[in-house]
Scaffold this motif. Structure first.
Motif, PDB file in Angstrom:
ATOM      1  N   UNK A   1       5.578   2.922   2.579  1.00 20.79           N
ATOM      2  CA  UNK A   1       5.117   1.736   1.919  1.00 20.79           C
ATOM      3  C   UNK A   1       4.454   0.838   3.335  1.00 20.79           C
ATOM      4  N   UNK A   2       3.359   0.590   3.089  1.00 25.64           N
ATOM      5  CA  UNK A   2       2.749  -0.374   4.207  1.00 25.64           C
ATOM      6  C   UNK A   2       2.876  -1.829   3.269  1.00 25.64           C
ATOM      7  N   UNK A   3       3.584  -2.840   4.019  1.00 22.72           N
ATOM      8  CA  UNK A   3       3.548  -4.241   3.316  1.00 22.72           C
ATOM      9  C   UNK A   3       2.402  -5.132   3.911  1.00 22.72           C
ATOM     10  N   UNK A   4       1.642  -6.007   3.186  1.00 28.84           N
ATOM     11  CA  UNK A   4       0.963  -7.148   3.947  1.00 28.84           C
ATOM     12  C   UNK A   4       1.298  -8.229   3.213  1.00 28.84           C
TER      13      UNK A   4
ATOM     14  N   UNK B   1       7.473 -10.838  -7.803  1.00 26.41           N
ATOM     15  CA  UNK B   1       8.240 -10.521  -6.684  1.00 26.41           C
ATOM     16  C   UNK B   1       9.948 -11.143  -6.897  1.00 26.41           C
ATOM     17  N   UNK B   2       9.995 -12.102  -7.678  1.00 27.33           N
ATOM     18  CA  UNK B   2      11.406 -12.626  -8.145  1.00 27.33           C
ATOM     19  C   UNK B   2      12.081 -11.677  -8.722  1.00 27.33           C
ATOM     20  N   UNK B   3      11.419 -10.601  -9.332  1.00 26.03           N
ATOM     21  CA  UNK B   3      12.120  -9.824 -10.389  1.00 26.03           C
ATOM     22  C   UNK B   3      12.136  -8.120  -9.503  1.00 26.03           C
ATOM     23  N   UNK B   4      11.127  -7.933  -8.958  1.00 24.98           N
ATOM     24  CA  UNK B   4      10.889  -6.465  -8.532  1.00 24.98           C
ATOM     25  C   UNK B   4      10.632  -6.541  -6.995  1.00 24.98           C
ATOM     26  N   UNK B   5      11.409  -5.649  -6.338  1.00 20.68           N
ATOM     27  CA  UNK B   5      10.894  -5.499  -4.921  1.00 20.68           C
ATOM     28  C   UNK B   5      10.106  -3.942  -4.935  1.00 20.68           C
ATOM     29  N   UNK B   6       9.659  -3.774  -3.555  1.00 18.14           N
ATOM     30  CA  UNK B   6       8.847  -3.084  -3.245  1.00 18.14           C
ATOM     31  C   UNK B   6       9.110  -1.739  -3.712  1.00 18.14           C
ATOM     32  N   UNK B   7      10.320  -1.274  -3.669  1.00 17.16           N
ATOM     33  CA  UNK B   7      11.022   0.137  -4.026  1.00 17.16           C
ATOM     34  C   UNK B   7      10.980   0.179  -5.446  1.00 17.16           C
TER      35      UNK B   7
ATOM     36  N   UNK C   1      -4.638   9.080   2.784  1.00 15.65           N
ATOM     37  CA  UNK C   1      -3.123   9.076   2.343  1.00 15.65           C
ATOM     38  C   UNK C   1      -2.865   7.747   1.518  1.00 15.65           C
ATOM     39  N   UNK C   2      -3.537   6.860   1.368  1.00 17.02           N
ATOM     40  CA  UNK C   2      -3.113   5.719   0.684  1.00 17.02           C
ATOM     41  C   UNK C   2      -3.711   5.895  -0.873  1.00 17.02           C
ATOM     42  N   UNK C   3      -2.476   5.887  -1.716  1.00 16.98           N
ATOM     43  CA  UNK C   3      -2.776   6.060  -2.879  1.00 16.98           C
ATOM     44  C   UNK C   3      -3.064   5.062  -3.942  1.00 16.98           C
TER      45      UNK C   3
ATOM     46  N   UNK D   1       0.989  -1.167  -0.017  1.00 16.52           N
ATOM     47  CA  UNK D   1       0.084   0.071   0.053  1.00 16.52           C
ATOM     48  C   UNK D   1       1.014   1.196  -0.018  1.00 16.52           C
ATOM     49  N   UNK D   2       0.860   2.063  -1.162  1.00 14.65           N
ATOM     50  CA  UNK D   2       1.700   3.221  -1.297  1.00 14.65           C
ATOM     51  C   UNK D   2       1.184   4.290  -0.640  1.00 14.65           C
TER      52      UNK D   2
END
Length: 330
Positions: free
Chosen positions: A214-217, A288-294, A276-278, A208-209
């Motif tokens: 960043x909020x991770x679930x 997720x094997x290719x990208x991370x949250x950033x 604020x959650x956009x 959640x950006x």
């Protein structure tokens, strides 16, 4: 080649299943990439304004393995069962848990088994038709333009070999459930209460950006994770960080050959949405094997002036198809 087509396609020829929609609360876009696989093992669910008060927006990512029959079964039934459980229990978290636990039982029933067998037969027909198309295209490319009687495709001498490969699963019907399965990540948004519910089996994640954070679930169910490893309690079953050397998640639907070890109990979380959650981004393990949250945050911000569907397509085009091509079509 495994699950991948032997036809070498151009980078831009990847097959995508895109969707988008909106209501008064949110806009969404989803995209499911097939790349060069013979069949798409994954699926998504996007359902807006569900429930008695039309206040539930429901999104799921389903990630399949060894076939897509279980994936399609879950896609056909999960939301309906979830809404029924919410209506009965009036408790969303409990309803989510019960719906996850109900899926395997539905599959094992007579009606569920028949549906899955029919899905397998349909897949066999589709894969065979794809092989025929590939062979026919290759013949045309080689200028082998033979006269075709009644517009029927003539296969080379290897036709019988191909038929045998396609029908490799036609053993006992019940074995379809043994070696195929899927994971599922659910997001249910209660637009009336501004609450988000996360339910998950597998290794998908939700981000959640906000403007500044960043909020991770997430809940990882990889076999070598401490919780899963302790539950399995047998290191000899974990090979190369996979259960039986095959499954990257120790919690799935289907995969009944491993039912003494596999779990279908979800991890469930709750989150209070605010102004604020956009963006909410749901990604399966392949992404997720290719990208991370950033990485994902940077790509969203880079494409922020585009609509959601474009943002998602650009994220996939940026690396996914090249990654599949470089690693799986050699």
């Amino acid at each position: 080649m495994g699950q991948y087509s032997s036809l070498e396609k151009d980078y831009d020829e990847i097959i995508k299943e895109a969707d988008e929609g909106e209501n008064d609360f949110l806009k969404y876009a989803s995209n499911n990439i097939k790349a060069w696989k013979r069949m798409n093992l994954n699926a998504f669910i996007s359902k807006l304004s569900q429930g008695e008060e039309n206040n539930f927006d429901i999104f799921c990512i389903i990630e399949g393995n060894k076939g897509n029959e279980i994936t399609k079964f879950i896609q056909n039934h999960f939301v309906e069962e979830l809404l029924n459980e919410i209506k009965l229990k009036k408790d969303i978290k409990n309803a989510i848990k019960e719906t996850f636990l109900k899926m395997n039982k539905l599959m094992e029933g007579k009606a569920g088994m028949k549906e899955i067998i029919d899905l397998k037969k349909k897949n066999n027909e589709e894969v065979m038709n794809n092989f025929k198309k590939i062979i026919n295209d290759d013949l045309k490319d080689n200028n082998n333009k033979n006269e075709l009687n009644n517009n029927e495709i003539k296969l080379p001498e290897e036709e019988n070999k191909i038929e045998e490969e396609i029908n490799i699963f036609e053993e006992e019907d019940e074995e379809i459930l043994d070696y195929t399965g899927c994971t599922l990540c659910l997001i249910l948004i209660d637009t009336k209460l501004n609450k988000l519910y996360f339910g998950n089996i597998g290794n998908s994640e939700v981000y959640i950006y906000k403007k500044d954070n960043i909020k991770e679930m997430k809940s990882s169910h990889r076999p070598n994770e401490p919780t899963e490893n302790a539950r399995i309690n047998n290191d000899s079953l974990i090979i190369n960080n996979k259960l039986y050397g095959i499954l990257t998640s120790a919690r799935t639907f289907g995969n009944f050959a491993y039912k003494n070890i596999i779990s279908d109990e979800p991890d469930i979380q709750e989150y209070d949405l605010n102004i604020e959650d956009k963006y909410i981004f749901i990604a399966n393990e392949s992404i997720l094997n290719i990208y991370n949250k950033e990485n994902i945050k940077e790509l969203i911000e880079k494409n922020e002036n585009n609509d959601l569907k474009e943002i998602l397509t650009n994220i996939l085009d940026n690396k996914i198809s090249k990654y599949f091509y470089n690693n799986n079509t050699k």
